[in-house]
Design an enzyme around this catalytic site. Structure first.
Site, PDB file in Angstrom:
ATOM      1  N   ASN A 219      12.520 -44.506  25.324  1.00 57.23           N
ATOM      2  CA  ASN A 219      12.193 -43.494  24.331  1.00 57.23           C
ATOM      3  C   ASN A 219      11.140 -42.554  24.909  1.00 57.23           C
ATOM      4  O   ASN A 219      10.277 -42.954  25.692  1.00 57.23           O
ATOM      5  CB  ASN A 219      11.760 -44.107  22.993  1.00 57.23           C
ATOM      6  CG  ASN A 219      10.566 -45.036  23.074  1.00 57.23           C
ATOM      7  OD1 ASN A 219      10.448 -45.847  23.992  1.00 57.23           O
ATOM      8  ND2 ASN A 219       9.690 -44.948  22.091  1.00 57.23           N
ATOM      9  N   ILE A 220      11.257 -41.299  24.519  1.00 56.99           N
ATOM     10  CA  ILE A 220      10.353 -40.251  24.997  1.00 56.99           C
ATOM     11  C   ILE A 220       9.885 -39.468  23.776  1.00 56.99           C
ATOM     12  O   ILE A 220      10.668 -38.755  23.155  1.00 56.99           O
ATOM     13  CB  ILE A 220      11.065 -39.324  26.002  1.00 56.99           C
ATOM     14  CG1 ILE A 220      11.627 -40.145  27.170  1.00 56.99           C
ATOM     15  CG2 ILE A 220      10.118 -38.228  26.483  1.00 56.99           C
ATOM     16  CD1 ILE A 220      12.611 -39.391  28.037  1.00 56.99           C
ATOM     17  N   GLU A 221       8.619 -39.656  23.417  1.00 54.84           N
ATOM     18  CA  GLU A 221       8.082 -38.998  22.217  1.00 54.84           C
ATOM     19  C   GLU A 221       7.527 -37.620  22.547  1.00 54.84           C
ATOM     20  O   GLU A 221       7.289 -37.284  23.708  1.00 54.84           O
ATOM     21  CB  GLU A 221       6.990 -39.877  21.592  1.00 54.84           C
ATOM     22  CG  GLU A 221       7.527 -41.180  21.048  1.00 54.84           C
ATOM     23  CD  GLU A 221       6.473 -42.048  20.387  1.00 54.84           C
ATOM     24  OE1 GLU A 221       6.865 -43.029  19.756  1.00 54.84           O
ATOM     25  OE2 GLU A 221       5.260 -41.752  20.504  1.00 54.84           O
TER      26      GLU A 221
ATOM     27  N   CYS B   6      15.432 -41.051  21.624  1.00 52.08           N
ATOM     28  CA  CYS B   6      15.513 -42.508  21.655  1.00 52.08           C
ATOM     29  C   CYS B   6      16.000 -42.996  23.018  1.00 52.08           C
ATOM     30  O   CYS B   6      16.671 -42.271  23.748  1.00 52.08           O
ATOM     31  CB  CYS B   6      16.478 -43.006  20.581  1.00 52.08           C
ATOM     32  SG  CYS B   6      15.964 -42.637  18.903  1.00 52.08           S
TER      33      CYS B   6
ATOM     34  N   GLU C 169      18.327 -45.171  23.668  1.00 55.60           N
ATOM     35  CA  GLU C 169      19.781 -45.255  23.737  1.00 55.60           C
ATOM     36  C   GLU C 169      20.401 -43.913  24.091  1.00 55.60           C
ATOM     37  O   GLU C 169      21.272 -43.808  24.956  1.00 55.60           O
ATOM     38  CB  GLU C 169      20.354 -45.738  22.389  1.00 55.60           C
ATOM     39  CG  GLU C 169      19.820 -47.081  21.945  1.00 55.60           C
ATOM     40  CD  GLU C 169      18.587 -46.974  21.053  1.00 55.60           C
ATOM     41  OE1 GLU C 169      17.594 -46.317  21.451  1.00 55.60           O
ATOM     42  OE2 GLU C 169      18.615 -47.540  19.954  1.00 55.60           O
TER      43      GLU C 169
ATOM     44  N   CYS D 278      19.012 -46.529  15.838  1.00 54.74           N
ATOM     45  CA  CYS D 278      18.942 -45.687  14.647  1.00 54.74           C
ATOM     46  C   CYS D 278      20.320 -45.086  14.349  1.00 54.74           C
ATOM     47  O   CYS D 278      21.248 -45.185  15.156  1.00 54.74           O
ATOM     48  CB  CYS D 278      17.896 -44.582  14.832  1.00 54.74           C
ATOM     49  SG  CYS D 278      18.400 -43.251  15.946  1.00 54.74           S
TER      50      CYS D 278
ATOM     51  N   CYS E 154      21.597 -42.558  17.005  1.00 56.46           N
ATOM     52  CA  CYS E 154      22.087 -43.222  18.215  1.00 56.46           C
ATOM     53  C   CYS E 154      23.446 -43.881  17.965  1.00 56.46           C
ATOM     54  O   CYS E 154      24.319 -43.851  18.833  1.00 56.46           O
ATOM     55  CB  CYS E 154      21.076 -44.255  18.706  1.00 56.46           C
ATOM     56  SG  CYS E 154      19.608 -43.478  19.429  1.00 56.46           S
TER      57      CYS E 154
END
Length: 137
Positions: free
Chosen positions: A43-45, A54, A56, A91, A94
């Site tokens: 994940n990359i915020e 996300c 995935e 989620c 995804c």
């Protein structure tokens, strides 16, 4: 197909590269393509939240950007501060991306926790009546 434990190890490896300075919830994914290659994602915020991605989807987008569009399975792990804790299910967004590229009756989703326990689902179980490419034909 690779053993589930091998995919779990690769997902954990990917989780350690997650960029999660806001939620501190790190997620890793290992996506197994039908050609045998594994694509890792984390994940990359983003401070603006909506541009976040996300793990995935990161794995799927990496694979598709390299011309791969057929997949067998994905393993997903996650936890606060990178400590695995319970199952981290994909989620809804995804699940929709998975539905775009995967047969819902065959694609496997492996969820693993930090105790060595894991469970395998098929996409149809986690995304019943999903909307896919055939619905537009």
């Amino acid at each position: 197909m690779l053993q589930a434990k091998e995919l779990i190890e690769q997902a954990v490896d990917a989780m350690h590269r997650a960029y999660a300075p806001y939620s501190h919830f790190k997620v890793g994914a290992a996506l197994l393509a039908k050609n045998g290659r594994v694509y890792q994602g984390c994940n990359i915020e983003n401070a603006a939240y909506t541009p976040s991605n996300c793990a995935e989807r990161t794995a799927f987008f990496k694979a598709v950007s390299e011309g791969v569009k057929e997949f067998e399975a994905i393993c997903i792990v996650g936890g606060k501060d990178g400590v695995l804790s319970g199952f981290t299910a994909p989620c809804g967004v995804c699940r929709q991306v998975m539905r775009e590229f995967c047969d819902p009756k065959e694609f496997k989703i492996i969820l693993a926790d930090g105790t060595g326990h894991y469970e395998t689902f098929i996409l149809e179980e986690l995304f019943p009546m999903g909307f896919g490419p055939a619905d537009l034909a």
